[in-house]
Design an enzyme around this catalytic site. Structure first.
Site, PDB file in Angstrom:
ATOM      1  N   GLU A  47       0.868  -1.193   0.000  1.00 41.29           N
ATOM      2  CA  GLU A  47       0.000   0.000   0.000  1.00 41.29           C
ATOM      3  C   GLU A  47       0.897   1.234   0.000  1.00 41.29           C
ATOM      4  O   GLU A  47       1.908   1.259   0.711  1.00 41.29           O
ATOM      5  CB  GLU A  47      -0.851  -0.017   1.288  1.00 41.29           C
ATOM      6  CG  GLU A  47      -1.707   1.233   1.492  1.00 41.29           C
ATOM      7  CD  GLU A  47      -2.324   1.303   2.901  1.00 41.29           C
ATOM      8  OE1 GLU A  47      -1.688   0.814   3.869  1.00 41.29           O
ATOM      9  OE2 GLU A  47      -3.429   1.834   3.016  1.00 41.29           O
ATOM     10  N   ASN A 110      -6.895   6.426  -1.915  1.00 39.61           N
ATOM     11  CA  ASN A 110      -5.824   5.466  -1.622  1.00 39.61           C
ATOM     12  C   ASN A 110      -6.044   4.322  -2.616  1.00 39.61           C
ATOM     13  O   ASN A 110      -7.010   3.560  -2.490  1.00 39.61           O
ATOM     14  CB  ASN A 110      -5.954   5.012  -0.155  1.00 39.61           C
ATOM     15  CG  ASN A 110      -4.782   4.164   0.286  1.00 39.61           C
ATOM     16  OD1 ASN A 110      -4.068   3.607  -0.528  1.00 39.61           O
ATOM     17  ND2 ASN A 110      -4.610   4.049   1.594  1.00 39.61           N
ATOM     18  N   LYS A 127      -9.389   2.336  -2.249  1.00 37.72           N
ATOM     19  CA  LYS A 127      -9.658   1.770  -0.910  1.00 37.72           C
ATOM     20  C   LYS A 127     -11.004   2.240  -0.346  1.00 37.72           C
ATOM     21  O   LYS A 127     -11.278   3.440  -0.270  1.00 37.72           O
ATOM     22  CB  LYS A 127      -8.521   2.189   0.032  1.00 37.72           C
ATOM     23  CG  LYS A 127      -8.585   1.624   1.439  1.00 37.72           C
ATOM     24  CD  LYS A 127      -7.308   2.034   2.179  1.00 37.72           C
ATOM     25  CE  LYS A 127      -7.217   1.502   3.593  1.00 37.72           C
ATOM     26  NZ  LYS A 127      -5.938   1.889   4.233  1.00 37.72           N
ATOM     27  N   GLU A 146      -6.024   8.979   7.605  1.00 39.91           N
ATOM     28  CA  GLU A 146      -6.535   8.558   6.283  1.00 39.91           C
ATOM     29  C   GLU A 146      -7.900   9.163   5.980  1.00 39.91           C
ATOM     30  O   GLU A 146      -8.207   9.460   4.829  1.00 39.91           O
ATOM     31  CB  GLU A 146      -6.606   7.033   6.198  1.00 39.91           C
ATOM     32  CG  GLU A 146      -5.261   6.394   5.985  1.00 39.91           C
ATOM     33  CD  GLU A 146      -5.382   4.954   5.496  1.00 39.91           C
ATOM     34  OE1 GLU A 146      -5.979   4.722   4.440  1.00 39.91           O
ATOM     35  OE2 GLU A 146      -4.867   4.069   6.199  1.00 39.91           O
ATOM     36  N   CYS A 172      -5.066  -2.762   2.558  1.00 37.80           N
ATOM     37  CA  CYS A 172      -4.846  -2.699   4.006  1.00 37.80           C
ATOM     38  C   CYS A 172      -6.082  -2.947   4.866  1.00 37.80           C
ATOM     39  O   CYS A 172      -6.515  -4.072   5.008  1.00 37.80           O
ATOM     40  CB  CYS A 172      -4.167  -1.389   4.382  1.00 37.80           C
ATOM     41  SG  CYS A 172      -3.500  -1.493   6.053  1.00 37.80           S
ATOM     42  N   ASN A 197      -0.021  -1.056   5.521  1.00 34.11           N
ATOM     43  CA  ASN A 197       0.835  -0.300   6.451  1.00 34.11           C
ATOM     44  C   ASN A 197       0.120  -0.373   7.791  1.00 34.11           C
ATOM     45  O   ASN A 197      -0.857   0.341   8.013  1.00 34.11           O
ATOM     46  CB  ASN A 197       0.919   1.179   6.044  1.00 34.11           C
ATOM     47  CG  ASN A 197       1.830   1.430   4.862  1.00 34.11           C
ATOM     48  OD1 ASN A 197       2.976   1.810   5.016  1.00 34.11           O
ATOM     49  ND2 ASN A 197       1.306   1.239   3.664  1.00 34.11           N
TER      50      ASN A 197
HETATM   51  N1  CDT Z   1      -3.220   1.541   6.394  1.00 35.37           N
HETATM   52  C1  CDT Z   1      -4.181   0.934   7.120  1.00 35.37           C
HETATM   53  O1  CDT Z   1      -5.291   0.763   6.651  1.00 35.37           O
HETATM   54  N2  CDT Z   1      -3.849   0.573   8.385  1.00 35.37           N
HETATM   55  C2  CDT Z   1      -4.795   0.015   9.310  1.00 35.37           C
HETATM   56  C3  CDT Z   1      -4.384   0.314  10.713  1.00 35.37           C
HETATM   57  C4  CDT Z   1      -4.601   1.667  11.103  1.00 35.37           C
HETATM   58  S1  CDT Z   1      -5.989   1.895  12.069  1.00 35.37           S
HETATM   59  C5  CDT Z   1      -5.815   3.444  12.707  1.00 35.37           C
HETATM   60  C6  CDT Z   1      -4.948  -1.482   9.223  1.00 35.37           C
HETATM   61  O2  CDT Z   1      -6.088  -1.934   9.239  1.00 35.37           O
HETATM   62  O3  CDT Z   1      -3.960  -2.202   9.202  1.00 35.37           O
END
Ligand code: CDT
Length: 313
Positions: A47, A110, A127, A146, A172, A197
């Site tokens: 990502e 995203n 996303k 985000e 993600c 991430n």
């Molecule tokens: N990038 C991403 O979507 N990360 C989320 C964690 C962050 S929640 C504040 C994940 O679901 O891994």
């Protein structure tokens, strides 16, 4: 004849804020070459693979914010990735921040794309499940903005015929939601690709955060098994600008088993021979949707708020 996709996940170690796109693309190209040398048809990058994970900061200067986004794909700085893919004859999944001009306004998503072995974009996904906040949270060492920097994706969960099978994408946080896989599963998806991430402090509750690695694999393994699909999950990991992020990139079979897993916190390529027909076996038996799903039951709505009261004694 077996339908084999030799797939790779190209896990990425930290990308410093100061790292240029040129250097990052060079790292991606290097991993693409390694994936090809190990016989891969397709490599899954992470990502937002072109920059540091910028939603961890409040960025109020619009020009600075814009600098993290791609306005064209390929663009001058990402073209080498497409050229190399074409030269090597390897496809790829790439996540990036997208700045689009649509409906007469600037829109931010995203995004991920799927590129075929000729270097042509065959699919694009934006996303849907955006985690975090729109406003900075007091007391956090790293923000997760985000919801401030992106709109929820407006393409839904499509699938594409490519690489001899039915391919799907998500990004993600999408991987934690059963709907993500099921919507693609209902369209016959055979391989879901995703990048992530995931900072270890993402909920702010130590007990939940201590299960970050478990929940990472749990979500992807359940999604794979319950929808008879391969899942390839690729991390950005290690300590990036002080934020410690989960690694454990994995290639997961339709059985739900992890058949390849990264072991480092750095750039690392893992590969697997993925037989798409393995998914068919699950789809024709335990997860034969036409035979065993009960969509009418799922539509029943109890008109009362809350749960049924306990039966009278
Ligand atoms: N990038 C991403 O979507 N990360 C989320 C964690 C962050 S929640 C504040 C994940 O679901 O891994």
């Amino acid at each position: 004849m077996a339908r084999i996709v030799n797939a790779a996940a190209a896990q990425m170690g930290p990308i410093a804020k100061s790292e240029t796109r040129k250097d990052t693309v060079r790292r991606l190209v290097e991993m693409m070459r390694e994936a090809k040398a190990r016989g891969s048809d397709l490599v899954v990058f992470t990502e937002m693979a072109l920059t540091t994970f910028f939603p961890r900061w409040l960025i109020e200067d619009e020009a600075e914010l814009d600098s993290y986004y791609e306005t064209e794909m390929p663009g001058p700085q990402t073209q080498p990735l497409f050229d190399e893919a074409k030269k090597l004859g390897i496809g790829f999944y790439l996540g990036y921040a997208e700045l689009a001009h649509e409906d007469g306004r600037k829109r931010r998503f995203n995004t991920s794309i799927l590129v075929d072995r000729s270097g042509n974009i065959v699919g694009k996904y934006r996303k849907v499940h955006l985690p975090g906040h729109a406003e900075p949270q007091p007391g956090r060492t790293h923000q997760h903005l985000e919801k401030r920097y992106f709109e929820p994706g407006n393409f839904g969960f499509k699938v594409w015929r490519a690489f001899g099978g039915v391919m799907g994408m998500c990004i993600c946080n999408d991987r934690r939601w059963p709907e993500t896989y099921r919507v693609m599963g209902l369209q016959g998806v055979e391989m879901v690709m995703l990048g992530y991430n995931t900072p270890y402090d993402h909920t702010g509750h130590k007990d939940i955060d201590s299960l970050t690695q478990f929940h990472n694999h749990l979500s992807m393994q359940a999604g794979a098994y319950q929808n008879a699909t391969w899942v390839i999950g690729t991390a950005k990991c290690g300590v990036e600008e002080g934020s410690n992020m989960c690694a454990q990139s994995a290639i997961i079979a339709p059985s739900g088993e992890i058949i390849a897993q990264a072991v480092s916190l750095e750039d690392e390529v893992i590969t697997a021979r993925c037989d798409l027909d393995l998914g068919q076996r699950y789809r024709q038996t335990i997860f034969n949707f036409a035979k065993h799903r009960e969509p009418e039951a799922y539509r029943l709505i109890v008109e009362r708020k809350g749960a049924e009261p306990p039966p009278e004694a």
